[in-house]
Design a protein around this motif. Sequence first.
Motif, PDB file in Angstrom:
ATOM      1  N   ARG A   1      -6.459 -15.938  63.396  1.00 43.36           N
ATOM      2  CA  ARG A   1      -5.103 -14.949  63.001  1.00 43.36           C
ATOM      3  C   ARG A   1      -5.232 -14.437  61.876  1.00 43.36           C
ATOM      4  NH1 ARG A   1       0.254 -18.960  64.661  1.00 43.36           N
ATOM      5  NH2 ARG A   1      -0.366 -19.067  66.711  1.00 43.36           N
ATOM      6  N   HIS A   2      -5.885 -14.805  60.964  1.00 43.34           N
ATOM      7  CA  HIS A   2      -6.062 -14.096  59.521  1.00 43.34           C
ATOM      8  C   HIS A   2      -7.325 -13.114  59.806  1.00 43.34           C
ATOM      9  CE1 HIS A   2      -5.926 -13.650  55.180  1.00 43.34           C
ATOM     10  NE2 HIS A   2      -7.606 -13.803  55.216  1.00 43.34           N
ATOM     11  N   CYS A   3      -8.140 -13.146  60.416  1.00 40.70           N
ATOM     12  CA  CYS A   3      -9.213 -12.258  60.372  1.00 40.70           C
ATOM     13  C   CYS A   3      -9.304 -11.273  61.665  1.00 40.70           C
ATOM     14  CB  CYS A   3     -10.766 -12.965  60.668  1.00 40.70           C
ATOM     15  SG  CYS A   3     -10.693 -13.757  58.913  1.00 40.70           S
ATOM     16  N   VAL A   4      -9.021 -11.704  62.808  1.00 39.25           N
ATOM     17  CA  VAL A   4      -9.140 -10.968  63.905  1.00 39.25           C
ATOM     18  C   VAL A   4      -7.824  -9.847  64.292  1.00 39.25           C
ATOM     19  CG1 VAL A   4      -9.697 -10.887  66.443  1.00 39.25           C
ATOM     20  CG2 VAL A   4     -10.696 -12.511  64.928  1.00 39.25           C
ATOM     21  N   SER A   5      -7.964  -8.883  64.028  1.00 42.76           N
ATOM     22  CA  SER A   5      -6.952  -7.746  64.260  1.00 42.76           C
ATOM     23  C   SER A   5      -7.206  -7.000  65.486  1.00 42.76           C
ATOM     24  CB  SER A   5      -6.717  -6.937  63.180  1.00 42.76           C
ATOM     25  OG  SER A   5      -8.252  -6.174  63.053  1.00 42.76           O
ATOM     26  N   ASN A   6      -8.165  -6.941  66.138  1.00 42.70           N
ATOM     27  CA  ASN A   6      -8.164  -6.003  67.397  1.00 42.70           C
ATOM     28  C   ASN A   6      -8.800  -6.541  68.467  1.00 42.70           C
ATOM     29  OD1 ASN A   6      -8.728  -3.971  69.030  1.00 42.70           O
ATOM     30  ND2 ASN A   6      -9.683  -2.330  67.741  1.00 42.70           N
ATOM     31  N   LEU A   7      -8.191  -6.823  69.408  1.00 41.05           N
ATOM     32  CA  LEU A   7      -8.681  -7.635  70.646  1.00 41.05           C
ATOM     33  C   LEU A   7      -9.121  -6.830  71.858  1.00 41.05           C
ATOM     34  CD1 LEU A   7      -5.887 -10.445  70.799  1.00 41.05           C
ATOM     35  CD2 LEU A   7      -8.284 -10.640  69.742  1.00 41.05           C
ATOM     36  N   ASN A   8      -9.361  -5.406  71.353  1.00 44.89           N
ATOM     37  CA  ASN A   8      -9.738  -4.337  72.432  1.00 44.89           C
ATOM     38  C   ASN A   8     -11.267  -4.621  72.682  1.00 44.89           C
ATOM     39  OD1 ASN A   8      -7.141  -3.398  72.829  1.00 44.89           O
ATOM     40  ND2 ASN A   8      -7.206  -2.094  71.113  1.00 44.89           N
ATOM     41  N   TYR A   9     -12.071  -5.180  71.823  1.00 45.58           N
ATOM     42  CA  TYR A   9     -13.553  -5.308  72.127  1.00 45.58           C
ATOM     43  C   TYR A   9     -13.706  -6.515  72.280  1.00 45.58           C
ATOM     44  CZ  TYR A   9     -12.885  -0.725  70.036  1.00 45.58           C
ATOM     45  OH  TYR A   9     -12.393   0.565  69.633  1.00 45.58           O
TER      46      TYR A   9
ATOM     47  N   LEU B   1     -16.934  -7.835  71.170  1.00 41.48           N
ATOM     48  CA  LEU B   1     -17.536  -8.191  70.043  1.00 41.48           C
ATOM     49  C   LEU B   1     -16.614  -8.107  68.750  1.00 41.48           C
ATOM     50  CD1 LEU B   1     -21.025  -6.635  70.798  1.00 41.48           C
ATOM     51  CD2 LEU B   1     -20.254  -9.138  71.173  1.00 41.48           C
ATOM     52  N   LEU B   2     -17.010  -8.952  67.812  1.00 43.46           N
ATOM     53  CA  LEU B   2     -16.190  -8.881  66.572  1.00 43.46           C
ATOM     54  C   LEU B   2     -16.982  -7.761  65.881  1.00 43.46           C
ATOM     55  CD1 LEU B   2     -16.345 -12.518  65.630  1.00 43.46           C
ATOM     56  CD2 LEU B   2     -14.273 -11.454  66.385  1.00 43.46           C
ATOM     57  N   THR B   3     -15.814  -7.032  64.902  1.00 40.57           N
ATOM     58  CA  THR B   3     -16.518  -5.998  64.009  1.00 40.57           C
ATOM     59  C   THR B   3     -16.994  -6.702  62.805  1.00 40.57           C
ATOM     60  OG1 THR B   3     -14.640  -5.844  62.602  1.00 40.57           O
ATOM     61  CG2 THR B   3     -14.602  -4.571  64.536  1.00 40.57           C
ATOM     62  N   GLY B   4     -17.993  -5.892  61.875  1.00 43.29           N
ATOM     63  CA  GLY B   4     -18.582  -6.574  60.887  1.00 43.29           C
ATOM     64  C   GLY B   4     -17.520  -7.089  59.855  1.00 43.29           C
TER      65      GLY B   4
END
Length: 102
Positions: A29-37, A39-42
């Motif tokens: 909840r704290h770190c992931v802001s974009n669920l469109n991809y 893979l995680l961003t750096g």
Amino acid sequence: SGMSIQRCRLLQLRDFLLVYNRMTELCFRHCVSNLNYRLLTGREERCLDGCAAKLVHANHRLMRAYVGLMPAIVQRRAADYEASVAPATQGPPSEGVGAAGA
């Protein structure tokens, strides 16, 4: 006895999984802001690594404090228990005490 050990291990596993799931939820909840991809961003990966490390470190500190306090807590509970049992084993109070005022 074997069943008791197995139950204890199950409870430990349950506690670990509860902590792990809570940590995962908090960091996600704290770190992931974009669920469109997929893979995680750096930035998200770095945030998750830092978040998880911070929570693990805090959990270790809490556990060390808990382990350090446990003997005193157990001793106090034993003393409280002994104090609560002592009056019951002494019997009823003597009739002479406080009878003069009645």
